[in-house]
Each structure stands twice: as C-alpha cells, then as structure tokens.
Design a protein around this motif. Structure first.
Motif, PDB file in Angstrom:
ATOM      1  N   ASN A 194     -12.891  30.052  16.071  1.00 23.09           N
ATOM      2  CA  ASN A 194     -12.289  30.209  17.477  1.00 23.09           C
ATOM      3  C   ASN A 194     -12.638  29.296  18.574  1.00 23.09           C
ATOM      4  N   TYR A 195     -13.988  28.506  18.452  1.00 25.88           N
ATOM      5  CA  TYR A 195     -14.240  27.530  19.341  1.00 25.88           C
ATOM      6  C   TYR A 195     -13.334  26.448  19.839  1.00 25.88           C
ATOM      7  N   SER A 196     -12.557  25.853  18.878  1.00 23.03           N
ATOM      8  CA  SER A 196     -11.527  24.916  19.152  1.00 23.03           C
ATOM      9  C   SER A 196     -10.452  25.501  20.171  1.00 23.03           C
ATOM     10  N   GLN A 197      -9.867  26.790  19.865  1.00 22.75           N
ATOM     11  CA  GLN A 197      -8.772  27.143  20.689  1.00 22.75           C
ATOM     12  C   GLN A 197      -9.679  27.728  22.086  1.00 22.75           C
ATOM     13  N   LEU A 198     -10.964  28.022  22.122  1.00 23.05           N
ATOM     14  CA  LEU A 198     -11.675  28.633  23.241  1.00 23.05           C
ATOM     15  C   LEU A 198     -11.727  27.160  23.953  1.00 23.05           C
ATOM     16  N   SER A 199     -11.947  26.062  23.454  1.00 23.60           N
ATOM     17  CA  SER A 199     -12.366  25.003  24.213  1.00 23.60           C
ATOM     18  C   SER A 199     -10.800  24.525  24.769  1.00 23.60           C
ATOM     19  N   VAL A 200      -9.579  24.576  24.075  1.00 20.39           N
ATOM     20  CA  VAL A 200      -8.440  24.299  24.812  1.00 20.39           C
ATOM     21  C   VAL A 200      -8.212  25.376  25.920  1.00 20.39           C
ATOM     22  N   LEU A 201      -8.530  26.370  25.751  1.00 26.26           N
ATOM     23  CA  LEU A 201      -7.917  27.411  26.879  1.00 26.26           C
ATOM     24  C   LEU A 201      -9.084  27.042  28.089  1.00 26.26           C
ATOM     25  N   THR A 202     -10.295  26.716  27.703  1.00 29.87           N
ATOM     26  CA  THR A 202     -11.043  26.458  29.061  1.00 29.87           C
ATOM     27  C   THR A 202     -10.720  25.348  29.859  1.00 29.87           C
ATOM     28  N   ALA A 203     -10.477  24.271  28.996  1.00 28.24           N
ATOM     29  CA  ALA A 203      -9.837  22.997  29.491  1.00 28.24           C
ATOM     30  C   ALA A 203      -8.553  23.309  30.368  1.00 28.24           C
ATOM     31  N   ARG A 204      -7.858  24.246  30.112  1.00 32.92           N
ATOM     32  CA  ARG A 204      -6.509  24.589  30.928  1.00 32.92           C
ATOM     33  C   ARG A 204      -7.076  25.418  32.111  1.00 32.92           C
ATOM     34  N   ALA A 205      -7.872  26.222  31.804  1.00 29.50           N
ATOM     35  CA  ALA A 205      -8.514  26.740  33.119  1.00 29.50           C
ATOM     36  C   ALA A 205      -9.016  26.099  34.205  1.00 29.50           C
ATOM     37  N   ILE A 206      -9.799  24.976  33.839  1.00 32.45           N
ATOM     38  CA  ILE A 206     -10.506  24.057  34.386  1.00 32.45           C
ATOM     39  C   ILE A 206      -9.595  23.326  35.117  1.00 32.45           C
ATOM     40  N   SER A 207      -8.413  22.816  34.405  1.00 36.21           N
ATOM     41  CA  SER A 207      -7.178  22.088  35.198  1.00 36.21           C
ATOM     42  C   SER A 207      -6.603  23.015  36.324  1.00 36.21           C
ATOM     43  N   LYS A 208      -6.487  24.100  35.929  1.00 33.59           N
ATOM     44  CA  LYS A 208      -5.722  24.833  36.943  1.00 33.59           C
ATOM     45  C   LYS A 208      -6.523  25.054  38.217  1.00 33.59           C
ATOM     46  N   ALA A 209      -7.971  25.005  38.077  1.00 35.22           N
ATOM     47  CA  ALA A 209      -9.021  25.214  39.176  1.00 35.22           C
ATOM     48  C   ALA A 209      -9.033  23.968  39.959  1.00 35.22           C
ATOM     49  N   SER A 210      -8.742  22.703  39.214  1.00 36.58           N
ATOM     50  CA  SER A 210      -8.573  21.454  39.922  1.00 36.58           C
ATOM     51  C   SER A 210      -7.772  21.328  40.581  1.00 36.58           C
ATOM     52  N   SER A 211      -6.570  21.827  40.196  1.00 37.84           N
ATOM     53  CA  SER A 211      -5.186  22.015  40.955  1.00 37.84           C
ATOM     54  C   SER A 211      -5.242  22.958  42.205  1.00 37.84           C
TER      55      SER A 211
END
Length: 490
Positions: free
Chosen positions: A170-187
C-alpha cells in the motif's frame, strides 16, 4: 473468655488475607464490569476466557431467577475469578505483542486511507494480505490463551510478515495520495500560512519515498503522518485566510486564548481577574503552577505509599503479637484453617489435572465436555452413532469407546451414568427402549474392556430430553446421542 475475645479478631484478619474466598459482588455490578472490559476492547485478546466469564454469569442469573442462592453465589464468584483472569490474559498479550499490535494499527490506518481516498481501481492483494494477517493474529490470540506457546510464536512471526507485506503493497498508493494532499495544501497557501506543518508533511513524505525507492532499509514508523499533516496544513491555511479577511478575528483569537488561560488558572486555584479581557497569566506562570501541583501530588503519593508500608508493618507486628499471645490449642486451630485452605487448593489443582487427562483422550469432533456447577462432568459423545433403529455398535466405533474407557479411568473413584437419547420420530415407548438398549450396549463394551461394572449405570430417556428442535434434520441428529455423566464426588 479473654483469650476468645482476642482470638476472634485474629480469625477476621486471617480471612481477609485470603481474598479468593471473599464475598462476590452483585450480578448488576459484575455485568457493569464485564461491559466496561468489553468496551475497552481488551476482551478480544482473551476471547476464550471472556466466553467463560459470560457463561458463568449466565449460570448465576439462571440460579438467581430460580432462587438457588448458593448456586448463584458460587457461579457469581467464579465469574469474578474468570473476569480477573481475562484481564490478566489480555494485559499479558498486550505487553508481549506490543510491536505486533502497533504494526496492525499502522497497516489498518494505511489501508483506510487508501480505501477511502481514491476512486481509482486498486489491487485486491493488499486487502487479501491484511485479511490473512488478521486471521493469523486471531491464531496468535487463541494459541496463546490455550498455552500453545510454540504455535503462538510461529503465528506471530507469520502475522508480522503479513502485516508488513500489506503495508509494503500500500505504500506506493499512500505516497501518491500524500503527494496530492500536499499539492492541495500548497495551493491553499500552506507554504505561507502553515510553513511548519507543511514542511513536516514534506519531510515525512520524503522518508516514505526513501523507503519505497530503496534508499532507506528501515520502514517509516508512522507512514500515515505525512498524509494527515498535509491535510492539517491545508486546514490551517484556509483558517488563517478567513481570519485575515476580518480585522476583528485576531482579537477573537487573543480572547479565546485568554479564556483558556483563565480557566486553567482557576483550575489551578490561581488568582485571576473576573474579566477575561484583563487576564495576563504568562505561560511560564501557568507551567510553574502545574509543576507545583505535580510536585504536591507526587509528595502526597509518596506519603500514601509510606503510610501503606507503615500500616503493613504495623499489621504484621500486631498479627505476630496476637499469634504469640495465643495458646497452643488456638495456634493449632489456625494451622488447621491454613491446612483447609491448602487442601482445597490441592484438590482444585488435582481436579484440573484429571480434567486435562480426560480431555486428552478425545480428538477434535469426538465429544463435547462440560463441567457442571455441582462438580459432575458431562461427556457428550457426538461422534458415536448407531444405525437407524439399531442398538448394535459399529466396529468402527471401537477405537472411540476404547478411548472413552481410558478417559473414565481418570475418575475411577466416581460412578458413571450412561444416558441414551433419541429424537421424537416414532412412538414414545419404543424410543425409550431403543435409547436404553444403546446405553446398555455402551455399558457392556466398557465392562468387557475392563471397567468396573459396579461403577456403571445405563439409562434410557428416549425423546423426553431433547437438546435441539426436532422440527429439523440437524436438530434431530443432535438429539440422537449418548451422554456420559461422571457423577460429582460424594
């Protein structure tokens, strides 16, 4: 007369020294204790013992409803003892397998994020691995409670590997989801409005990716933190932007913070202004007050511990003084009391060994064994079957009956009732005769195998004592049975 007056308090002290024989609580109070134990979730680490707790409580309720007070008290006392054992078992499991429990919590947390945070099709492999890990954990719990320590360690190692596989999958998918969440936070402006939380999220994500890419061989201890930090950074950013839109919002923040300080100061018995607008207690002052309270509590705790030690010493000295003042006859009576307690414990230990010896003779599916409150035992021979309408023993049953004979040798000092039962198909009288003949056939086999005939009694109850509904084939099959009852010691 004067010696007797001194002796009675001594008896009371000795009885208090044996909490095993103290009076049991009420059914309602123990029900509440059981509910609290199950609400804590600890019961899942002692399922077998918890089942016994509920069984004894049910027996206590039934005896109480039928006004059998002595039976109710005995069952209630046993309920308390089993509940204490369940608590110890659960606490022991938590202590022994703390790392496995933490790994399970981490794996399920990652799985929850992956399962709820994406609409994309994902592999079923991680879910299957997690399900397998859960099954293995159940085996760890069951084998440990049964005392099968070698199997427990084997299952624990397998469960740990399965949870780790589920995490890795699950780590790979978790990494993708976390990156998206960080991108939203950045926005949302997290770099400006929540820089500390945003930075922490990126650092945690970097650690996770380092493990995924093979740069770090140690898996992250809390791999979900990056995801939740990113969400928190976005929330903080959005809140700060709302505050910036209203000039009065900053004063509201200050007032709320002063309200917190005012409430904390009052809790700590510090003098504080009535108006929240005038509260000026600094964090340093509040921390000092908390530390002072902590010091006072530690001092009081130490004083109580010292008092407990002093009272224990005083109790031992008074007890020794009373013992020294007793006559030889009184000391003999005290010794006799101790011997009674010791003999009771020895009988209980001996009885457990005999029950274990009896159970060891049967394979899984051969028989169900029950220990009744009066001390008798019931062996329900579920694997012993007769041809329809016949009382002839199939030669294939000889091995089972031979092992029954060996099991009964553990209780060679007790009488045994062999009870035959049927379903309700056919007439009552022929059913009773058939059940008696089957019981006699079992009795005759045991006698021919060397069991003392004087111990055995065959009874036929026919269809009058069903244990299941006769309306269905499964129930009728359960009612066609042979029960072996080992009577209680006289």
């Amino acid at each position: 007369m004067d010696n007797k007056r001194h002796f009675l308090p001594l008896i009371t002290l000795l009885l208090l020294a044996f909490p095993l024989y103290s009076q049991a609580g009420t059914i309602h109070s123990i029900e509440q204790e059981i509910s609290a134990f199950k609400a804590s979730g600890l019961h899942k680490y002692a399922p077998l013992t918890t089942s016994r707790v509920e069984a004894y409580l049910g027996a206590a309720m039934l005896a109480s409803e039928t006004q059998k007070d002595e039976e109710a008290a005995a069952a209630l006392k046993r309920t308390e003892e089993m509940l204490a054992e369940a608590r110890v078992t659960a606490a022991g499991f938590q202590a022994q397998f703390r790392n496995l429990i933490e790994l399970r919590r981490e794996a399920k947390s990652v799985e929850d994020i992956v399962a709820t945070s994406t609409h994309e099709e994902t592999s079923l492999a991680p879910q299957q691995q997690l399900a397998e890990a859960e099954r293995l954990l159940d085996q760890v719990i069951m084998t440990r409670e049964r005392g099968e320590l070698n199997k427990t360690q084997e299952h624990a190692a397998a469960a740990k590997a399965a949870y780790r596989e589920a995490l890795n999958a699950n780590y790979s998918q978790l990494s993708v989801l976390t990156a998206r969440a960080i991108s939203k936070a950045s926005s949302s402006g997290a770099k400006r409005y929540a820089p500390v939380t945003y930075k922490a999220a990126n650092e945690q994500l970097a650690a996770l990716r380092g493990y995924i890419d093979g740069f770090d061989s140690t898996p992250p201890a809390h791999s979900t933190e990056a995801y939740y930090l990113a969400i928190e950074a976005q929330l903080i950013s959005e809140q700060v932007k709302l505050w910036r839109k209203s000039s009065s919002s900053f004063e509201e923040i200050v007032i709320r913070e002063r309200e917190f300080r005012q409430n904390l100061a009052r809790t700590l018995d510090m003098q504080t202004p009535e108006s929240v607008l005038l509260v000026s207690h600094s964090p340093k002052e509040l921390i000092a007050a908390v530390q002072g309270l902590k010091t006072a509590l530690e001092t009081e705790r130490k004083a109580r511990a010292d008092d407990a030690v002093r009272l224990k010493i005083q109790f031992e000295e008074e007890l020794q003084s009373k013992l020294n003042s007793q006559t030889d006859a009184q000391r003999s009576q005290i010794t006799d009391m101790k011997e009674v307690f010791r003999a009771k414990l020895e009988r209980e230990t001996y009885e457990k060994k005999r029950q274990a010896q009896l159970r060891s003779q049967f394979k899984k599916g051969d028989a169900d064994i029950f220990v009744n409150l009066d001390g008798s035992l019931l062996i329900r021979m579920i694997a012993l079957q007769f041809p329809s309408g016949s009382s002839k023993i199939d030669p294939q049953q000889n091995d089972l009956l031979a092992r029954l004979k060996l099991a009964l040798e553990a209780y060679a000092d007790r009488t045994v009732r062999i009870e035959g039962h049927t379903d309700d198909q056919g007439d009552v009288k022929p059913n009773q005769v058939l059940s008696l003949k089957r019981a006699e056939a079992v009795r005759d086999f045991l006698i021919s195998a060397g069991t003392d005939a004087g111990r055995l009694k065959a009874l036929g109850y026919g269809e009058v004592r069903p244990i299941a509904s006769n309306e269905f084939p499964q129930g009728r099959a359960m009612n066609r049975r042979i029960d072996i009852v080992i009577d209680a010691a006289k």
